[in-house]
Design a protein around this motif. Structure first.
Motif, short mmCIF file in Angstrom:
data_model
loop_
_atom_site.label_atom_id
_atom_site.label_comp_id
_atom_site.label_asym_id
_atom_site.label_seq_id
_atom_site.Cartn_x
_atom_site.Cartn_y
_atom_site.Cartn_z
N MET A 133 -19.93 42.41 16.37
CA MET A 133 -21.03 42.00 17.24
C MET A 133 -21.34 40.51 17.12
SD MET A 133 -21.91 44.75 18.86
CE MET A 133 -23.62 44.63 19.42
N ASN A 134 -20.63 39.82 16.27
CA ASN A 134 -20.88 38.40 16.03
C ASN A 134 -20.09 37.56 17.04
OD1 ASN A 134 -21.14 35.81 15.09
ND2 ASN A 134 -20.67 36.31 12.97
N PRO A 135 -20.75 36.78 17.88
CA PRO A 135 -20.03 35.98 18.88
C PRO A 135 -19.06 34.98 18.27
CG PRO A 135 -22.36 36.11 19.43
CD PRO A 135 -22.21 36.69 18.06
N SER A 136 -19.25 34.60 17.02
CA SER A 136 -18.34 33.65 16.39
C SER A 136 -17.13 34.33 15.76
CB SER A 136 -19.08 32.83 15.33
OG SER A 136 -19.54 33.67 14.28
N SER A 137 -17.08 35.63 15.82
CA SER A 137 -15.98 36.38 15.23
C SER A 137 -14.79 36.43 16.18
CB SER A 137 -16.41 37.81 14.89
OG SER A 137 -15.30 38.60 14.54
N ALA A 138 -13.58 36.44 15.62
CA ALA A 138 -12.38 36.58 16.43
C ALA A 138 -12.28 37.96 17.04
CB ALA A 138 -11.14 36.30 15.57
N ARG A 139 -13.03 38.94 16.53
CA ARG A 139 -13.02 40.30 17.06
C ARG A 139 -14.31 40.62 17.78
NH1 ARG A 139 -8.53 42.07 18.05
NH2 ARG A 139 -9.42 44.16 18.13
N TYR A 140 -14.94 39.60 18.34
CA TYR A 140 -16.20 39.79 19.07
C TYR A 140 -16.00 40.80 20.19
CZ TYR A 140 -20.36 38.57 21.81
OH TYR A 140 -21.54 38.60 22.52
N VAL A 141 -16.88 41.76 20.27
CA VAL A 141 -16.71 42.89 21.18
C VAL A 141 -16.52 42.46 22.63
CG1 VAL A 141 -19.23 43.20 21.35
CG2 VAL A 141 -17.69 45.09 21.94
N GLU A 142 -17.29 41.49 23.10
CA GLU A 142 -17.16 41.05 24.49
C GLU A 142 -15.81 40.40 24.73
OE1 GLU A 142 -20.29 38.79 26.23
OE2 GLU A 142 -21.88 40.01 25.35
N SER A 143 -15.40 39.54 23.82
CA SER A 143 -14.14 38.83 23.98
C SER A 143 -12.95 39.78 23.98
CB SER A 143 -13.98 37.79 22.88
OG SER A 143 -12.74 37.13 22.98
N VAL A 144 -12.95 40.73 23.06
CA VAL A 144 -11.81 41.65 22.94
C VAL A 144 -11.75 42.60 24.12
CG1 VAL A 144 -10.80 43.50 21.56
CG2 VAL A 144 -11.76 41.49 20.43
N VAL A 145 -12.84 43.30 24.40
CA VAL A 145 -12.83 44.34 25.42
C VAL A 145 -12.64 43.74 26.81
CG1 VAL A 145 -14.19 46.16 26.52
CG2 VAL A 145 -14.19 45.91 24.03
N ARG A 183 -9.89 48.12 18.55
CA ARG A 183 -10.13 48.29 17.12
C ARG A 183 -10.86 47.09 16.51
NH1 ARG A 183 -7.20 52.68 15.65
NH2 ARG A 183 -5.43 53.24 16.97
N ASN A 184 -11.62 47.40 15.47
CA ASN A 184 -12.23 46.39 14.59
C ASN A 184 -13.09 45.40 15.37
OD1 ASN A 184 -10.64 47.58 12.49
ND2 ASN A 184 -8.91 46.32 13.16
N LEU A 185 -13.96 45.92 16.21
CA LEU A 185 -14.84 45.07 17.03
C LEU A 185 -16.03 44.62 16.21
CD1 LEU A 185 -14.79 47.14 20.35
CD2 LEU A 185 -13.29 45.26 19.66
#
Length: 631
Positions: free
Chosen positions: A162-174, A158-160
């Motif tokens: 596309m910003n690498p500096s975000s805590a919900r960055y898609v790569e980091s979460v998935v 949820r709540n992915l």
């Protein structure tokens, strides 16, 4: 003594006892190397049940001897296994998602491991249900069931963002949460200055054609901004010029008013900017600082209770529902001998086990289906690996070996103390072939027996005898009688026998150095495995000794700790002898470590043990008693 005695009174100080308990290592962690239908190739993965194997590697497969070996291992008492998948020609199922206008690839999603299993996965991209629909999205992974219609959601991320500096960055979460897929953001969204999100790299100073910006405010009202003054020469100057233009155009009130509509309705509290140059559709600068720059200046964004429409939103994947993988996954096929051996430097094939902390037994069932030439490329490499890692290799002879050539083959391929070979092959009931019997490599079954014997009796007990029953074995590929058994046993080949009342059992306990003619001290499997257990346990349990002062106090501690470990084994019945002095010794003193050794930084410890030897031949003598001839 305490470091400072400054006042009259009682001081307490804890003194070390010098006792460092040595713990024996595991003895039956079994590594399996070969082809499986699923799983990450060339990676050693631990499992603790056949259910784990089914989930991670696809369960039984007719082209996977390893799958049958693993099932037999757990059926015969095994508890811990390590799987190394080796395959060739495999591929992963993959999806590419487009975003922006015009549409361009922004996100790649790939199954976590190669194989056709990924072809049944479906992926949904949902923006509307995200916490911040203007900039975030949900990624839902579902699986198509056997009926070909029903979809079952397996994972929802949820709540992915596309910003690498975000805590919900898609790569980091998935990539950290998913067991099914991995994600990779495509290039395009560039963060070329700290905390400034832009659609592409901006080259300063801007040209005259860049100074007109068109867009839509609040999702509906079109506007056009002209940046006054000289062309901005930096990101900060660009943000300031846009803010000034917003105020000049009278848009500030409109945008601030839209803040009050931050209730999740479409277009509330958002600002959309078109491209800097004609014909481009990606966004420009939207946010600077944590919530500063343009967004903060006009009071938009999550910091103000609204939606923050940032540059990365231009690159979100478009919404799709249950997308079939455009790139199909392929299981691959069984690899050859070279792939099974792999590369030591690349840690592929069996050398993937270099990353494993500990394994005790090695099984490569695929050598059963190889030619003698192919097996001769695999077995010596496996023996070498086991000797380096203090492990034991249960060798599977190629199919077609018979009573007349099994011994010559075994002695020709390797003569190692860290290996054993069994004859004949076992016949298993094959659930994938309408329960017909199938001849298979015996190493998985034997590894389970090793583990069961270790747990019930100890590593010093031979994994053979009437207790070493072959569970799950329907029959043996070639029945042996006593005389036939007597042809191969003295040459170091262990027999599998079928006895009335006991069924199929392991009936031999010799290493490949166990031929009578060699008279090797490690003739028997339990003696060799006990030595490997002691070596590994003492190696791990004495690491604390390194860099300690090399003198009598240290020597005494070493004698105390190793002696306590050996005494514990003696009390369990691991050694010969009625008393400890007959069973083992630990020597670490000025005789083992001379002054010359001390000067060189060397500490020598000598540990001796009296191993138990299996009663391989039981001789019972019977005679008649002479009658009484005297009163």
């Amino acid at each position: 003594m305490p470091s400072a005695l400054s006042y009259p009174g009682v001081y307490l100080e804890e003194l070390p006892s010098g006792v460092r308990t040595l713990t024996g290592v595991a003895t039956s962690i079994t590594a399996f190397v070969g082809y499986t239908r699923m799983g990450t190739p060339d990676k050693a993965v631990p499992i603790t049940s056949f259910s784990d194997f089914e989930r991670a590697y696809g369960g039984l497969d007719r082209d996977s001897p390893v799958s049958y070996g693993v099932r037999q291992f757990f059926a015969n008492g095994g508890a811990q296994a390590i799987i190394v998948r080796v395959a060739t020609g495999y591929a992963s199922a993959a999806w590419t998602f487009n975003g922006g206008s015009p549409a361009a690839p922004v996100l790649d999603v790939t199954t976590a491991s190669p194989g056709a299993w990924g072809n049944d996965l479906r992926i949904t991209v949902d923006r509307a249900a995200a916490l911040n629909p203007d900039a975030q999205f949900n990624l839902i992974v579902s699986q198509l069931q056997a009926d070909g219609v029903t979809l079952v959601p397996l994972e929802t991320h949820r709540n992915l963002d596309m910003n690498p500096s975000s805590a919900r960055y898609v790569e980091s979460v998935v990539n950290n949460a998913s067991a099914l897929v991995s994600a990779k953001r495509r290039g395009g969204l560039t963060f070329n200055q700290t905390s400034f999100a832009v659609s592409k790299t901006v080259t300063f100073p801007l040209t005259a054609t860049d100074l007109v910006i068109g867009g839509v405010a609040d999702g509906s009202q079109a506007f056009r901004l002209t940046l006054a003054g000289p062309a901005p020469a930096s990101m900060a100057a660009l943000v300031a010029a846009v803010n000034t233009a917003i105020g000049t155009a009278g848009l500030t009130a409109l945008l601030q008013a839209s803040e009050s509509l931050a209730d999740g309705s479409a277009g509330a509290g958002c600002l959309k900017l078109a491209s800097l140059t004609a014909g481009e559709s990606s966004g420009v600068v939207i946010a600077g600082g944590a919530f500063g720059g343009l967004s903060g200046s006009i009071h938009l964004g999550l910091a103000n209770g609204g939606r923050e429409f940032t540059g990365n939103a231009q690159h979100r994947p478009a919404e799709v529902a249950n997308l079939v993988p455009p790139t199909k996954g392929v299981d691959g096929t069984r690899a050859g001998a070279n792939e099974i051996v792999g590369s030591a430097s690349g840690k592929t094939g069996m050398h993937a086990l270099q990353d494993v902390d500990l394994f005790n037994l090695l099984s490569i069932p695929e050598t059963y289906d190889m030619t003698d030439l192919q097996a001769a490329a695999v077995i010596p490499a496996a023996v070498d690996l086991c000797e380096k890692r203090r492990a034991f290799y249960i060798v599977d002879a190629p199919a077609g070996k018979n009573l007349s050539n099994i011994a010559s083959w075994a002695n020709g391929v390797t003569q190692s103390r860290n290996a054993a070979v069994y004859f004949p092959a076992v016949k298993l009931v094959d659930p994938l072939d309408e329960l017909r019997p199938r001849a298979m490599a015996p190493s998985g079954t034997l590894a389970g027996i090793y583990a069961r014997t270790d747990a019930n009796r100890g590593v010093w007990k031979a994994p053979a005898g009437t207790d070493a029953t072959l569970n799950g074995v329907l029959d043996l590929a070639a029945p042996l009688n006593d005389l036939e058994n007597g042809q191969i046993n003295p040459k170091g080949v262990n027999a599998l026998r079928n006895f009335p009342a006991y069924g199929r059992v392991a009936w031999g306990a010799r290493t490949l150095k166990g031929a009578d003619a060699q008279a090797d001290e490690y003739k028997y499997v339990p003696v060799r495995r006990l030595a490997l257990f002691l070596e590994e346990s003492l190696y791990r349990g004495t690491q604390w000794v390194v860099f300690e002062p090399n003198d009598e106090p240290l020597w005494a501690q070493v004698r105390l700790n190793i002696g306590a470990f050996m005494q514990g084994l003696f009390r369990q019945g691991a050694f010969q002898g009625k008393a400890p002095r007959e069973a083992y010794f630990v020597k670490c003193d000025s005789e083992t470590t001379t002054q010359a050794d001390i000067n060189l930084g060397v500490l020598n410890v000598v540990v001796g043990f009296a191993p138990l030897k299996p009663a391989e031949f039981v001789v019972i003598k019977i005679q008649q008693m002479a009658g009484q001839i005297q009163a």
